[in-house]
Design an enzyme around this catalytic site. Structure first.
Site, PDB file in Angstrom:
ATOM      1  N   ASP A 534      22.622  -8.955   3.989  1.00 59.13           N
ATOM      2  CA  ASP A 534      22.656  -7.830   3.052  1.00 59.13           C
ATOM      3  C   ASP A 534      22.601  -6.533   3.869  1.00 59.13           C
ATOM      4  OD1 ASP A 534      22.481  -6.329   0.740  1.00 59.13           O
ATOM      5  OD2 ASP A 534      20.671  -7.289  -0.006  1.00 59.13           O
ATOM      6  N   GLU A 537      26.320  -2.456   5.541  1.00 64.12           N
ATOM      7  CA  GLU A 537      27.386  -1.420   5.511  1.00 64.12           C
ATOM      8  C   GLU A 537      27.417  -0.586   6.775  1.00 64.12           C
ATOM      9  OE1 GLU A 537      25.079  -1.869   3.110  1.00 64.12           O
ATOM     10  OE2 GLU A 537      26.366  -3.085   1.840  1.00 64.12           O
ATOM     11  N   ASP A 612      24.597  -4.309  -6.295  1.00 62.20           N
ATOM     12  CA  ASP A 612      23.517  -4.024  -7.242  1.00 62.20           C
ATOM     13  C   ASP A 612      24.035  -3.484  -8.567  1.00 62.20           C
ATOM     14  OD1 ASP A 612      22.040  -4.873  -5.145  1.00 62.20           O
ATOM     15  OD2 ASP A 612      21.318  -2.899  -4.550  1.00 62.20           O
TER      16      ASP A 612
END
Ligand code: NAG
Ligand code: NAG
Ligand code: NAG
Length: 951
Positions: A534, A537, A612
């Protein structure tokens, strides 16, 4: 009166507040006009467009520089600039003609290529334009078509012929323009509108006293946003290009955006966006739907579709990118049915210009051409196609065990339970919280009893703590991303507080990272543990746009700005490598890795989810277009958080979301730490039973999913497929993105995503009969049909022509279904025929690559059902695997839509190589509007065998 005023004031305040909350989310991220090169790019495009024919083209190809050898054309393009800047800028052009009819255009800048530039601020950054994205994105497809040849060449242009279908390319010199021709028609044009841009290097010139700036340089030399300043040591260097698709009304792709499948226009007007689609991987908190805003991942691959034709464009660039989309008729005043054209304008902050044209001619070919370049999806381990149960956070090993037991108690199948960040000690990955997870192996053992798996989160931010051995190792070896000075590890904030980031671009860092997954190093971890990457980015809480400063330096001294969009992929790919090596040579099992950030090529090693989202009907409806978009962009293993990450879904929404989720290629329930507990067994009746049915439907159809994934892993055909892919000659379906087909199974599904609906309309693209999956009601006739959809029902039809393979026994996990018998459902078409494929292998190792699998074709020709191997040249099936399947039966054959005169059939004859026997057939006449159904129970046929059933 006063009351009214007060009320009004109150309303105004409320509106202002709403604006504010909206603004907060948006203010973290740039609009085009806040991103210097995008602003410049749009302004340039507007200037060129406004000038019309009066525009003096800046780019010209020098004819006498053209040479074509062995499939590669080289030439020089000159950009005209101010005399004071030398008058001309040399841009080397390389155009490659590739074996699969793909053409590639690369344009660089000679001065930067040779490193003949000066950097500001004593920067250690590389001087070249970034040209290594292909090292990460491409795995093949780049062999040259050595037969490409010049058809003719004159004063204005050169025409080249290449490819298997005699594709042609016309290069115009001035203005420089490239047209791609297939089947005698121009399919795409590069630089038709003269938006080509390559911002050449120039030194920063200080203005003399009293001198007025002639151009606005305010975004050339540094840029500030949200309190961060980007030092931009290389100055302006963006690239841009317009690509026109003449006669193409729809374009698709360039995920990830929370928008529709068919891309909207982006330059204003009713129903259109004002902003371009943005590709800049970012941790977008509480993202909004129907927006071109950037999200967590990016795949710069676009397709254009018109009746009977699909083509593609792959923009290989890993820097921040924006894409404008507009549509026009040749003659705007025309009221006729004249076809629209789609115009796109691509802008990237840095890098060389590197664009592939994929000629199709249909979606299937485009996906094959794209897969040749970037690879196909990994064939997932079978368990990962089952249901995944996640939340932030299961608080302890006992909590996990408890949830696991409850799924069994409530008879709900599931395969994987997940641990979010709290399982670690102080957010230090590869550790366990010593109080709540003091015996992680006991938890893993309990899961293993039902062949279930655990997924744990491992992120790229490494807690900056000198006592944390992993941080110490990483920093002392120089494996972290460096700050802009290139000496020290970059330090920023994320879950653990102060953190450093492992540099997935550094091959030595990758080797080291992979070693951390070794079971001897990762304490209390066993083989049924898989990984979730996760925040890659990467998410940096105190960074510009919640990510890394663009002037950070990676391995090789490339600036972060050059590699931003592929950094997340480099990281999850390293994780995958570690998982492969964990099991040791010869014992490799297919790892499951979930990633949030992705780029072209991510499909080779990871699944993704849409990040999300929120527990709202809007987000439920938004998920399918997003997942479809992933699929057509080559990354089909995709899903959205079932139930919605933020917030608490009401039971109806929750139930509808499970019915949708059962059709996500990646099916996981997830919830925010502040959300109420919502394991599917917690919801009250009747919802609980309906959710259970949705879970069971997923497991019943696992053979369909696995067969579809196997095909995707071979030729890139998406697992869930929108209408434009399945019915390329039916433009009426090109805009549809709320119903779709599952693999080649003929299953057409339109899950309900609206509140209070008890009926929906399903579009049928042709005149075959479509049968309701549950009750065999028949829908027939191209066009829209009302389908009953009360809460307990998922609108799900099977198209006549297809065979649906199922496993009907209820089990607790996919692993426990391994040797279960199959049911084959034949949906009969207008010609009285049906058929389909079934793929099966051990579901966990790579032995399929050496032939340990079965792929059967079961076809019904109106009289006989014939089972045989579906042969693919150059593939050899291992008889030992077929033998291991000898006890797996077909336990039932169902024929849907048989003629009335079958009522007299009582028995059928089954023949295989061992003999011949008779079995009963049961005929059930359909009520009016429903299909006749014939059932053969226990034909004693082996699923892996060759046999014939005579009907
Ligand atoms: C992914 O890892 C493999 C080896 O595990 C390596 O060969 C490949 O270059 C890597 N790709 C990317 C995108 O990092
Ligand atoms: C590191 O560990 C030592 C010894 O246990 C301890 O004294 C010190 O405070 C720790 N440092 C940090 C930053 O936690
Ligand atoms: C699309 O093409 C098909 C096949 O050429 C043709 O039959 C059909 O009429 C076309 N549809 C439209 C809307 O142009």
């Amino acid at each position: 009166m006063q009351l009214l005023t007060a009320k009004l004031a109150c309303l105004v305040a409320l509106v202002a507040q709403l604006d504010l909350t909206n603004a907060v989310k948006h203010a973290d991220f740039k609009t085009c006009s806040q991103s210097g090169f995008c602003k410049r790019g749009r302004e340039f495009a507007d200037r060129v467009a406004a000038a019309g024919p009066a525009w003096t083209p800046e780019y010209e190809l020098a004819k006498d520089t053209i040479s074509l050898n062995d499939g590669v054309l080289t030439a020089t393009v000159f950009k005209t600039v101010d005399e004071k800047d030398g008058g001309k800028v040399e841009l080397p052009l390389k155009m490659s003609f590739l074996v699969n009819s793909v053409a590639r255009v690369q344009l660089d800048e000679a001065k930067r290529q040779k490193g003949e530039i000066e950097l500001r601020h004593d920067s250690k950054a590389r001087k070249e334009r970034y040209n290594e994205a292909e090292k990460f994105a491409l795995v093949g497809g780049t062999n040259y078509d050595v037969h490409a040849n010049i058809l003719n060449s004159d004063e204005d242009s050169t025409k080249i012929r290449y490819g298997w279908d005699g594709q042609q390319v016309v290069i115009d010199y001035k203005p420089f323009k490239i047209s791609f021709i297939r089947d005698g028609e121009v399919q795409a044009v590069f630089n038709q509108r003269n938006f080509l841009t390559m911002e050449h290097w120039r030194p920063k010139r200080e203005l003399k006293e009293g001198e007025e700036a002639t151009v606005d340089e305010s975004t050339w030399w540094d840029e500030s946003f949200g309190g961060n300043t980007d030092s931009k040591p290389r100055g302006p260097e963006s690239i841009g290009l317009d690509i026109t698709f003449p006669g193409y009304e729809h374009v698709y792709g360039i995920p990830e955006h929370a928008s529709g499948l068919s891309l909207k226009e982006t330059r204003g007007g009713e129903g259109n966006y004002e902003e371009p689609y943005r590709l800049y991987n970012a941790d977008v908190f509480e993202y909004i739907t129907d927006s071109p805003m950037t999200l967590y991942g990016s795949i710069p691959f676009m397709q254009a579709a018109k009746n009977g034709s699909t083509v593609g464009v792959f923009w290989l660039n890993s820097a921040e990118t924006w894409v404008d989309v507009t549509k026009s008729k040749k003659n705007p005043a025309s009221l006729s049915n004249e076809k629209q054209s789609t115009h796109t304008h691509w802008m990237s902050e840095t890098g060389i210009l590197d664009v592939f044209f994929l000629p199709g001619p249909n979606a299937g070919y485009v996906y094959e051409q794209y897969s040749d370049l970037t690879g196909t999806t990994t064939l997932p381990p079978q368990f990962s196609l089952g249901y995944h149960q996640c939340r932030w956070n299961y608080v302890s090993q006992d909590d996990i065990k408890d949830v696991d037991r409850n799924f069994d108690k409530f008879d709900m199948p599931y395969d994987v339970i997940w641990l979010d960040i709290e399982y670690t000690e102080d957010k230090k990955y590869f550790t366990w919280d010593p109080s709540n997870f003091n015996d992680p192996l006991s938890m893993q053992k309990q899961l293993d009893m039902r062949d279930r798996k655990l997924v744990v989160i491992i992120d790229p931010h490494i807690k900056n703590d000198p006592n944390y051995s992993i941080n110490k190792e990483m920093n002392s070896a120089g494996y972290a991303v460096k700050d802009k000075h290139g000496e020290k590890s970059f330090e920023g904030w994320c879950w653990p507080g102060s953190s450093n980031w492992v540099d997935g671009l550094n091959p030595n860092a990758v080797t080291w990272w992979k070693s951390l997954f070794d079971l001897k190093r990762f304490p209390s971890c066993s083989k049924n543990v898989h990984i979730w990457n996760d925040m890659n980015e990467p998410s940096v809480f105190n960074g510009p746009e919640i990510t890394m400063p663009k002037d950070n330096l990676h391995y090789g001294n490339w600036e972060h700005r050059d590699v931003h969009n592929l950094a997340g992929m480099a990281f999850h790919n390293a994780t995958y490598g570690g998982m492969i090596e964990r099991d040791g040579p010869g014992n490799e099992r297919r790892p499951f890795v979930l990633t949030r950030s992705f780029f072209a090529g991510s499909q080779r090693t990871a699944a993704m989810w849409t990040g999300d989202n929120q527990a709202s009907w809007e987000h439920l409806a938004q998920a399918f277009p997003m997942i479809l978009s992933q699929g057509i962009a080559g990354m089909p293993f995709a899903g959205a958080d079932v139930g919605g990450f933020f917030g608490n879904p009401v039971p109806e929404l929750f139930t509808r979301w499970y019915q949708s989720g059962a059709f996500y290629p990646f099916f996981r329930g997830h919830a925010h730490i502040d959300a109420k507990r919502r394991e599917p067994y917690l919801v009250d009746e009747p919802y609980r039973s309906i959710v259970r049915d949705a879970l069971r439907l997923r497991y019943q159809l696992l053979p369909v999913w696995y067969t579809a994934f196997q095909r995707a892993s071979k030729d890139g055909m998406p697992v869930i497929r929108p209408h434009f892919v399945m019915f390329p000659n039916d433009p009426e379906g090109f805009g549809i993105d709320d119903q779709f087909f599952v693999g080649d199974s003929g299953l057409l599904v339109k899950p309900v995503v609206k509140e209070g609906q008890t009926e929906t309309e399903v579009y049928l693209p042709d005149d075959e009969p479509y049968y309701d999956y549950q009750d065999y009601k028949v829908y027939k006739g191209k066009g829209w049909h009302k389908v009953h959809a009360p809460l307990e029902k998922i609108p799900l039809l099977v198209r006549g022509s297809h065979m649906v393979p199922r496993k009907d026994r209820h089990r607790r996990s996919a692993g426990l279904m391994k040797f279960d018998p199959y049911t084959l459902v034949f949906a009969i078409n207008n010609e009285g025929k049906s058929g389909g494929l079934l793929y099966h292998d051990d579901g966990e190792t790579f032995s399929y690559s050496t032939g340990s699998y079965i792929r059967k074709s079961y076809s019904f020709d109106g009289r006989n059902i014939i089972s045989r191997d579906f042969d693919v040249p150059d593939e050899r099936i291992d008889p030992a695997f077929v033998d291991s399947m000898k006890n797996v039966r077909v336990e039932k054959i169902i024929l849907v839509g048989v003629p009335d005169d079958w009522k007299d059939k009582k028995t059928v004859t089954v023949t295989d190589k061992e003999g011949e026997w008779k079995v009963d057939l049961e005929f059930k006449k359909g009520e009016k509007g429903y299909a006749n159904v014939a059932t053969v129970r226990d034909p004693k046929a082996k699923v892996a065998g060759d046999w014939i059933v005579e009907l």
